[in-house]
Design a protein around this motif. Structure first.
Motif, PDB file in Angstrom:
ATOM      1  N   ASP A  76     -15.472  -8.012 -55.404  1.00  0.00           N
ATOM      2  CA  ASP A  76     -15.746  -7.479 -56.858  1.00  0.00           C
ATOM      3  C   ASP A  76     -16.450  -8.946 -57.398  1.00  0.00           C
ATOM      4  N   THR A  77     -15.924 -10.039 -57.063  1.00  0.00           N
ATOM      5  CA  THR A  77     -16.521 -11.415 -57.610  1.00  0.00           C
ATOM      6  C   THR A  77     -17.900 -11.546 -56.870  1.00  0.00           C
ATOM      7  N   ALA A  78     -17.851 -11.373 -55.827  1.00  0.00           N
ATOM      8  CA  ALA A  78     -19.178 -11.519 -55.024  1.00  0.00           C
ATOM      9  C   ALA A  78     -20.334 -10.558 -55.635  1.00  0.00           C
ATOM     10  N   SER A  79     -19.929  -9.253 -55.843  1.00  0.00           N
ATOM     11  CA  SER A  79     -20.885  -8.210 -56.335  1.00  0.00           C
ATOM     12  C   SER A  79     -21.356  -8.837 -57.715  1.00  0.00           C
ATOM     13  N   GLY A  80     -20.409  -9.301 -58.290  1.00  0.00           N
ATOM     14  CA  GLY A  80     -20.527  -9.970 -59.735  1.00  0.00           C
ATOM     15  C   GLY A  80     -21.429 -11.359 -59.816  1.00  0.00           C
ATOM     16  N   LEU A  81     -21.577 -12.097 -58.793  1.00  0.00           N
ATOM     17  CA  LEU A  81     -22.427 -13.040 -58.752  1.00  0.00           C
ATOM     18  C   LEU A  81     -24.034 -12.267 -58.629  1.00  0.00           C
ATOM     19  N   ALA A  82     -24.180 -11.448 -57.732  1.00  0.00           N
ATOM     20  CA  ALA A  82     -25.389 -10.945 -57.438  1.00  0.00           C
ATOM     21  C   ALA A  82     -25.869 -10.153 -58.883  1.00  0.00           C
ATOM     22  N   ARG A  83     -24.878  -9.204 -59.206  1.00  0.00           N
ATOM     23  CA  ARG A  83     -25.133  -8.482 -60.555  1.00  0.00           C
ATOM     24  C   ARG A  83     -25.561  -9.429 -61.683  1.00  0.00           C
ATOM     25  N   SER A  84     -25.019 -10.686 -61.851  1.00  0.00           N
ATOM     26  CA  SER A  84     -25.266 -11.622 -62.886  1.00  0.00           C
ATOM     27  C   SER A  84     -26.917 -11.822 -63.113  1.00  0.00           C
ATOM     28  N   PHE A  85     -27.767 -11.406 -61.860  1.00  0.00           N
ATOM     29  CA  PHE A  85     -29.248 -11.671 -62.026  1.00  0.00           C
ATOM     30  C   PHE A  85     -29.776 -10.504 -62.963  1.00  0.00           C
ATOM     31  N   SER A  86     -29.020  -9.195 -62.803  1.00  0.00           N
ATOM     32  CA  SER A  86     -29.428  -8.274 -63.688  1.00  0.00           C
ATOM     33  C   SER A  86     -28.640  -7.571 -64.517  1.00  0.00           C
ATOM     34  N   MET A  87     -28.207  -8.470 -65.529  1.00  0.00           N
ATOM     35  CA  MET A  87     -27.658  -7.991 -66.791  1.00  0.00           C
ATOM     36  C   MET A  87     -28.507  -7.103 -67.347  1.00  0.00           C
ATOM     37  N   PRO A  88     -27.847  -6.264 -68.381  1.00  0.00           N
ATOM     38  CA  PRO A  88     -28.594  -5.372 -69.168  1.00  0.00           C
ATOM     39  C   PRO A  88     -29.432  -6.113 -70.249  1.00  0.00           C
ATOM     40  N   GLU A  89     -28.935  -7.220 -70.773  1.00  0.00           N
ATOM     41  CA  GLU A  89     -29.812  -8.207 -71.652  1.00  0.00           C
ATOM     42  C   GLU A  89     -30.843  -8.516 -70.994  1.00  0.00           C
ATOM     43  N   ARG A  90     -30.959  -8.376 -69.688  1.00  0.00           N
ATOM     44  CA  ARG A  90     -32.347  -8.797 -69.041  1.00  0.00           C
ATOM     45  C   ARG A  90     -33.421  -7.570 -68.742  1.00  0.00           C
ATOM     46  N   GLY A  91     -32.734  -6.475 -69.298  1.00  0.00           N
ATOM     47  CA  GLY A  91     -33.616  -5.357 -69.202  1.00  0.00           C
ATOM     48  C   GLY A  91     -33.597  -4.514 -67.769  1.00  0.00           C
ATOM     49  N   ARG A  92     -32.944  -4.956 -66.973  1.00  0.00           N
ATOM     50  CA  ARG A  92     -32.996  -4.782 -65.434  1.00  0.00           C
ATOM     51  C   ARG A  92     -31.591  -4.248 -64.789  1.00  0.00           C
ATOM     52  N   PHE A  93     -31.628  -2.927 -64.211  1.00  0.00           N
ATOM     53  CA  PHE A  93     -30.578  -2.611 -63.522  1.00  0.00           C
ATOM     54  C   PHE A  93     -30.807  -2.239 -62.126  1.00  0.00           C
ATOM     55  N   TRP A  94     -29.785  -2.204 -61.293  1.00  0.00           N
ATOM     56  CA  TRP A  94     -29.900  -1.999 -59.820  1.00  0.00           C
ATOM     57  C   TRP A  94     -28.952  -0.966 -59.599  1.00  0.00           C
TER      58      TRP A  94
END
Length: 94
Positions: A76-94
């Motif tokens: 979960d922590t590793a996935s969180g690192l990758a997800r931190s680049f696609s936060m909702p505030e950035r307007g991008r989801f994956w």
């Protein structure tokens, strides 16, 4: 750091989990050693620091071990690192 003018950002490095290094309490990407690069800092780009990047990229590429570990301890922590680049505030989801 202002990366807002870049459409593509790539990191080819080593990903670290919390506690991989003494005192590291969150996931991070290992960047150049400060002394070797002639810069200040600890040479790490932590999850918190990723959240503060001025980033408007279409693609962020993480080519680093531990950035999306999958099943097992720290996944979960590793996935969180990758997800931190696609936060909702950035307007991008994956």
């Amino acid at each position: 750091m202002d990366l807002s003018s870049y459409r593509y950002v790539a990191f080819a490095t080593h990903g670290l989990m919390a506690d991989d290094l003494d005192g590291l309490s969150e996931p991070a990407l290992a960047l150049s050693a400060p002394k070797a690069a002639g810069v200040d800092g600890d040479g790490l780009l932590t999850m918190h620091e990723i959240f503060t990047l001025k980033l408007n990229a279409d693609w962020v590429i993480l080519s680093a071990c531990n950035t999306n570990a999958g099943a097992g301890a720290g996944a979960d922590t590793a996935s969180g690192l990758a997800r931190s680049f696609s936060m909702p505030e950035r307007g991008r989801f994956w």
